[in-house]
Design an enzyme around this catalytic site. Sequence first.
Site, mmCIF file in Angstrom:
data_model
loop_
_atom_site.group_PDB
_atom_site.id
_atom_site.type_symbol
_atom_site.label_atom_id
_atom_site.label_comp_id
_atom_site.label_asym_id
_atom_site.label_seq_id
_atom_site.Cartn_x
_atom_site.Cartn_y
_atom_site.Cartn_z
ATOM 1 C CE LYS A 163 -3.307 -2.011 2.781
ATOM 2 N NZ LYS A 163 -4.493 -1.273 4.031
ATOM 3 C CG ASP A 192 -7.362 0.501 3.259
ATOM 4 O OD1 ASP A 192 -7.998 -0.795 3.684
ATOM 5 O OD2 ASP A 192 -6.478 0.524 3.522
HETATM 6 P P1 NAP Z 1 1.516 -3.303 11.531
HETATM 7 O O1 NAP Z 1 2.033 -2.194 10.798
HETATM 8 O O2 NAP Z 1 2.301 -4.541 11.108
HETATM 9 O O3 NAP Z 1 1.315 -3.059 12.441
HETATM 10 C C1 NAP Z 1 1.097 -3.616 14.254
HETATM 11 C C2 NAP Z 1 0.465 -3.168 15.161
HETATM 12 O O4 NAP Z 1 0.596 -3.922 15.829
HETATM 13 C C3 NAP Z 1 1.821 -2.185 15.875
HETATM 14 O O5 NAP Z 1 0.871 -1.109 16.476
HETATM 15 C C4 NAP Z 1 2.693 -3.326 16.920
HETATM 16 O O6 NAP Z 1 3.369 -2.702 17.917
HETATM 17 C C5 NAP Z 1 1.277 -3.733 17.246
HETATM 18 N N1 NAP Z 1 1.161 -5.595 18.038
HETATM 19 C C6 NAP Z 1 2.105 -6.197 17.111
HETATM 20 N N2 NAP Z 1 2.240 -6.827 18.001
HETATM 21 C C7 NAP Z 1 1.690 -6.815 19.337
HETATM 22 C C8 NAP Z 1 1.482 -7.457 20.594
HETATM 23 N N3 NAP Z 1 2.488 -8.524 20.878
HETATM 24 N N4 NAP Z 1 0.345 -6.262 21.612
HETATM 25 C C9 NAP Z 1 0.915 -5.105 21.407
HETATM 26 N N5 NAP Z 1 1.284 -4.323 20.355
HETATM 27 C C10 NAP Z 1 1.573 -5.087 19.380
HETATM 28 O O7 NAP Z 1 0.390 -3.833 11.223
HETATM 29 P P2 NAP Z 1 -1.377 -2.900 10.555
HETATM 30 O O8 NAP Z 1 -1.171 -2.710 9.072
HETATM 31 O O9 NAP Z 1 -1.386 -1.973 10.782
HETATM 32 O O10 NAP Z 1 -2.304 -4.138 11.177
HETATM 33 C C11 NAP Z 1 -2.163 -3.936 12.317
HETATM 34 C C12 NAP Z 1 -3.867 -4.795 12.575
HETATM 35 O O11 NAP Z 1 -5.055 -4.277 12.012
HETATM 36 C C13 NAP Z 1 -3.677 -6.784 11.777
HETATM 37 O O12 NAP Z 1 -4.261 -7.223 13.270
HETATM 38 C C14 NAP Z 1 -4.747 -6.098 11.134
HETATM 39 O O13 NAP Z 1 -5.329 -8.182 10.875
HETATM 40 C C15 NAP Z 1 -5.726 -5.225 11.148
HETATM 41 N N6 NAP Z 1 -6.704 -4.713 10.278
HETATM 42 C C16 NAP Z 1 -7.544 -5.189 10.104
HETATM 43 C C17 NAP Z 1 -8.139 -4.526 8.841
HETATM 44 C C18 NAP Z 1 -9.434 -4.842 8.060
HETATM 45 O O14 NAP Z 1 -10.064 -4.835 7.567
HETATM 46 N N7 NAP Z 1 -10.168 -5.066 8.707
HETATM 47 C C19 NAP Z 1 -7.446 -4.126 8.258
HETATM 48 C C20 NAP Z 1 -6.599 -3.767 8.469
HETATM 49 C C21 NAP Z 1 -5.895 -4.215 9.280
HETATM 50 P P3 NAP Z 1 4.782 -1.551 17.053
HETATM 51 O O15 NAP Z 1 4.571 -0.797 16.579
HETATM 52 O O16 NAP Z 1 5.560 -1.732 18.791
HETATM 53 O O17 NAP Z 1 5.544 -3.172 16.798
#
Ligand code: NAP
Length: 276
Positions: free
Chosen positions: A47, A102
């Site tokens: 993206k 999004d």
């Molecule tokens: P990303 O850029 O990899 O970010 C991951 C986030 O989760 C970061 O803030 C990370 O913290 C945090 N994290 C990971 N493991 C953790 C833990 N064990 N304890 C606390 N914090 C933790 O991923 P993203 O694209 O933003 O996606 C984040 C979530 O949103 C995912 O679960 C994804 O499936 C969901 N999502 C859903 C949709 C939908 O359509 N429903 C769309 C997009 C994303 P750090 O910065 O410290 O690493």
Amino acid sequence: MQNAGLVSLALNWRYLAFDVNPGNLRDAINGAKAMNFIGLNLTVPHKLLAVDMVDALDESALKWGAVNTIRFEGRDSTGAWQPMREFGEPSSEIRAHGFNTDADAIVQALQEDLGAQLAGARVLLLGAGGAGRTAALRLASEKVKELFLINRTPAKAEAIGREIQEHWPAIKVTLDYPTEPVDLVLNATSAGLREGDPLPFDLSRFSLERAASVYDMIYRPAETPLLKRAKAAGCRAANGLGMLLYQGAKALELWTGQKAPLQIMRSALERNVYGT
Ligand code: NAP
């Protein structure tokens, strides 16, 4: 979801998934363009990369700094760009037009699935990755009153806080847990995706009894430990399926020029994600 939508709109198109190495993304976009594709969806990590690879950026992609939907467009006889659906024959000149569906999907899901009133709301946002940043900026644009930003790596929440203060100085940003009740807790971390994951917040610092609503962007599992606790605490709660649905529905509308058959797409999504 998309194929069910296409069938319902009586379009002889197919939506297919391709695994593309980020190093090949430019070639993949140009290849799809050369083959007269209607459009593409992109997911992490493509993206952000695609912002510099498309030929034109819609305001949505410019504003949120990410492209999750590409619509290919050809030039018509007047020189105007038109979606590929308008052309019977392959167009000689094609451009990739990047959009972001999004950000609006987050707001739509919060409103439709939780009945959230965002203007003036106090929101605890957990996570500062790609989804967390988009959510924070989009919520700010809805004029929430106060944003509490928490992330495992605090520097990333701080950077988002600075970005919000720069563009929406009236919004109060706190890089800590709220001490007063909040209208919404929004989980944008990936904590909860896997069995045995910790909760995305520190239970000793915040109680869900102080939250009116909880939205977890995670949709598989359907009920994360966070949502389970939220329901037990009496909060309105919803998982991220709606967000996934609405971003896809908007993309389908951009490609087809028709209203997305939401209920059909939702049923297909539930069947595929939950087997129900
Ligand atoms: P990303 O850029 O990899 O970010 C991951 C986030 O989760 C970061 O803030 C990370 O913290 C945090 N994290 C990971 N493991 C953790 C833990 N064990 N304890 C606390 N914090 C933790 O991923 P993203 O694209 O933003 O996606 C984040 C979530 O949103 C995912 O679960 C994804 O499936 C969901 N999502 C859903 C949709 C939908 O359509 N429903 C769309 C997009 C994303 P750090 O910065 O410290 O690493």
